[in-house]
Design a protein around this motif. Structure first.
Motif, mmCIF file in Angstrom:
data_model
loop_
_atom_site.group_PDB
_atom_site.id
_atom_site.type_symbol
_atom_site.label_atom_id
_atom_site.label_comp_id
_atom_site.label_asym_id
_atom_site.label_seq_id
_atom_site.Cartn_x
_atom_site.Cartn_y
_atom_site.Cartn_z
ATOM 1 N N HIS A 368 -40.753 26.783 -42.206
ATOM 2 C CA HIS A 368 -40.389 27.772 -43.217
ATOM 3 C C HIS A 368 -39.970 29.111 -42.627
ATOM 4 N N ILE A 369 -40.544 29.537 -41.501
ATOM 5 C CA ILE A 369 -40.164 30.828 -40.934
ATOM 6 C C ILE A 369 -38.815 30.733 -40.228
ATOM 7 N N GLN A 370 -38.531 29.607 -39.608
ATOM 8 C CA GLN A 370 -37.186 29.426 -39.047
ATOM 9 C C GLN A 370 -36.132 29.499 -40.151
ATOM 10 N N ARG A 371 -36.439 28.919 -41.304
ATOM 11 C CA ARG A 371 -35.481 28.936 -42.415
ATOM 12 C C ARG A 371 -35.377 30.328 -43.031
ATOM 13 N N LEU A 372 -36.536 30.974 -43.233
ATOM 14 C CA LEU A 372 -36.541 32.261 -43.929
ATOM 15 C C LEU A 372 -36.080 33.410 -43.033
ATOM 16 N N MET A 373 -36.613 33.481 -41.813
ATOM 17 C CA MET A 373 -36.433 34.679 -41.002
ATOM 18 C C MET A 373 -35.439 34.523 -39.860
ATOM 19 N N VAL A 374 -34.843 33.354 -39.712
ATOM 20 C CA VAL A 374 -33.778 33.195 -38.713
ATOM 21 C C VAL A 374 -32.478 32.848 -39.451
ATOM 22 N N THR A 375 -32.287 31.590 -39.823
ATOM 23 C CA THR A 375 -31.025 31.216 -40.467
ATOM 24 C C THR A 375 -30.852 31.909 -41.816
ATOM 25 N N GLY A 376 -31.932 32.033 -42.580
ATOM 26 C CA GLY A 376 -31.843 32.699 -43.866
ATOM 27 C C GLY A 376 -31.645 34.191 -43.736
#
Length: 514
Positions: A368-376
């Motif tokens: 979830h953090i890769q999705r939220l705080m990197v790509t997202g």
């Protein structure tokens, strides 16, 4: 033989306790499962995601057959396959002339509306409520009624009270606090051991599905080799028990951590199995509570994990059904920029994006953090059109179904709903990524620099985002500190950050990979 009920099971309804199967009689009921080409193509779903669903469907069909049910299974390569769910249901209806057609309500608005429309022509079609969740959409609507803000934290507390999970006999939260998120934000220490993951070798069914997908979805992004996901209830249970033994105790501490070439860390990777019915969310939460009560895991791990399922998962589903279909069209910031090509290829010099996108393309997974705080985060700062990034998330992730993906992406990632789901945009400079990962070490860019060819693109894009949306966001209480910091910044520095942000956005518009 007359058919009493024709029971249609969708690919995310592979649960023997699904409502449409309640009271099913092998002697008089038929079960229908359909591999529909259009379901793999309305966005370009990751090949492994297609394999996962089709293989799980075929295994579940075998299980039903072994229990004596007559199962009509329509394969993707059946020459007579119309390619659509309702097309195949119409064929089965004409052939079997059932007294009733039963279908548990689909988890996507587009399908629910399609089958509701079919009820005008097929009066025997009955839609059964999906009872696999703690909170029905009707229950969520009652909770939301009259509230100015629908904050997840307050919904979560109500679900804790109703379920009794991690509650004392006096009706108070165990440990005296509802939320231990402050304890769950640790980066992974250098050299810290991470648990091994179980492997699931492809059996004959999965191998056949892999071969089929390889020939039919050649234009879809993502690797097919190395598929390694549970496709049966027994395999999903094996994955869950392995997580309980090896990773759950440290899940709380490191759930937000990111590390180079570490795909899973202390995450369970059971979301896909939960979402298609291979695991029961209620039982999973009870298992976690039991582990805490037995002293096997700390409270911050138990609460953090249960909050993801009882709180967040249920909350975003409630938002979805409360707000659709208009919710999908929201675009508060008016973003129109195209999704960069490197989201589909991973070819970028930003190491954090390489890591998150690379493992996504290889495994259809990122936490979830890769999705939220990197790509997202990058998509938010760059002003990507919400529909394009929402479609990307829906396409590339194994666990992405519209009811859970759309609110997470449009609301949480892009803040495109204007703060309905999240009280502030989840935006950050490269410093957040540096704090929570080791991605910045060895990156082509320098996280300590804000402008210039060597500077981390997240830095200038962050301040450009803050400046260009000043009118909309400066009044947000949770953004006050950010705007006070901006106000104290020398004008020359503000201008330099703006100019470099503009330069980066022009490069994106020109199709360049940063």
């Amino acid at each position: 033989m007359s058919v009493r009920n024709l029971i249609l099971l969708l690919g995310d309804q592979l649960d023997p306790a699904i409502s449409s199967l309640a009271g099913a009689d092998p002697a008089s009921d038929h079960i229908l499962l359909i591999e529909a080409d259009e379901e793999g193509r309305y966005v370009p779903h990751h090949p492994q995601k297609i394999v996962f669903i089709l293989s799980a469907m075929r295994h579940f069909a075998e299980n039903l057959s072994s229990r004596g049910f007559s199962v009509d299974y329509i394969r993707l390569d059946d020459p007579a396959n119309t390619g659509s769910l309702d097309g195949e249901l119409a064929r089965a209806r004409a052939r079997l002339a059932p007294e009733r057609i039963l279908l548990t309500e689909p988890g996507e608005w587009r399908l629910l509306e399609r089958f509701r429309q079919r009820q005008d022509d097929w009066p025997e079609l009955e839609l059964c409520p999906d009872t696999r969740f703690f909170c029905s959409s009707e229950r969520f609507a009652r909770w939301a009624e009259g509230r100015k803000q629908l904050r997840m934290e307050y919904f979560y507390r109500e679900m804790r009270r109703e379920s009794g999970l991690l509650m004392t006999a006096e009706g108070q939260p165990e440990g005296g606090s509802w939320n231990y998120d402050e304890d769950n934000r640790k980066p992974l220490p250098t050299g810290h051991a991470v648990p091994d993951q179980p492997h699931f070798p492809a059996d004959a069914i999965t191998q056949a599905v892999c071969a089929l997908v390889a020939t039919r979805f050649t234009d879809h992004y993502g690797a097919l080799d190395g598929f390694d996901y549970p496709v049966t209830h027994a395999e999903a249970e094996q994955l869950w028990q392995c997580f309980r033994r090896q990773a759950l105790a440290q899940f709380g501490d490191f759930q937000d951590a990111m590390a180079v070439d570490q795909r899973w860390l202390f995450h369970a990777r059971i979301a896909a199995a939960l979402n298609i019915g291979l695991l029961d969310p209620r039982r999973v939460c009870l298992d976690v509570q039991a582990d805490w009560q037995a002293g096997l895991i700390p409270l911050n791990a138990a609460e953090g994990f249960i909050r993801q399922i009882l709180g967040w998962r249920e909350y975003v589903r409630g938002i979805y059904w409360l707000m659709m279909p208009d919710y999908a069209e929201r675009n508060t910031f008016g973003n129109q920029r195209a999704l960069p090509e490197f989201y589909w290829t991973g070819q970028t010099r930003m190491r954090c994006m390489q890591q998150a996108i690379g493992q996504t393309l290889e495994h259809a997974y990122a936490h979830h953090i890769q999705r939220l705080m990197v790509t997202g985060n990058f998509a938010l700062l760059a002003g990507i059109e919400p529909k394009q990034i929402c479609d990307w998330y829906l396409a590339v992730y194994m666990d992405a179904f519209d009811w859970v993906e759309l609110p997470n992406t449009l609301g949480m990632v892009m803040h495109a709903d204007g703060g309905f789901l999240g009280s502030k945009p989840y935006c950050a400079s490269g410093q957040y990524i540096k704090r929570m990962s080791n991605y910045c070490s060895g990156c082509s860019y320098k996280v300590g620099e804000q402008t210039g060819a060597r500077a981390c693109p997240f830095n200038a894009l962050y301040w450009h985002f803050i400046m260009r949306h000043r009118d909309q966001l400066s009044g947000n209480p949770r953004m006050g500190l950010v705007y006070r910091n901006l106000q104290r910044m020398p004008e020359a520095k503000q201008q330099a950050l703006w100019d470099w942000g503009e330069h980066l956005l022009v490069r994106l518009d020109a199709g360049e990979a940063l």
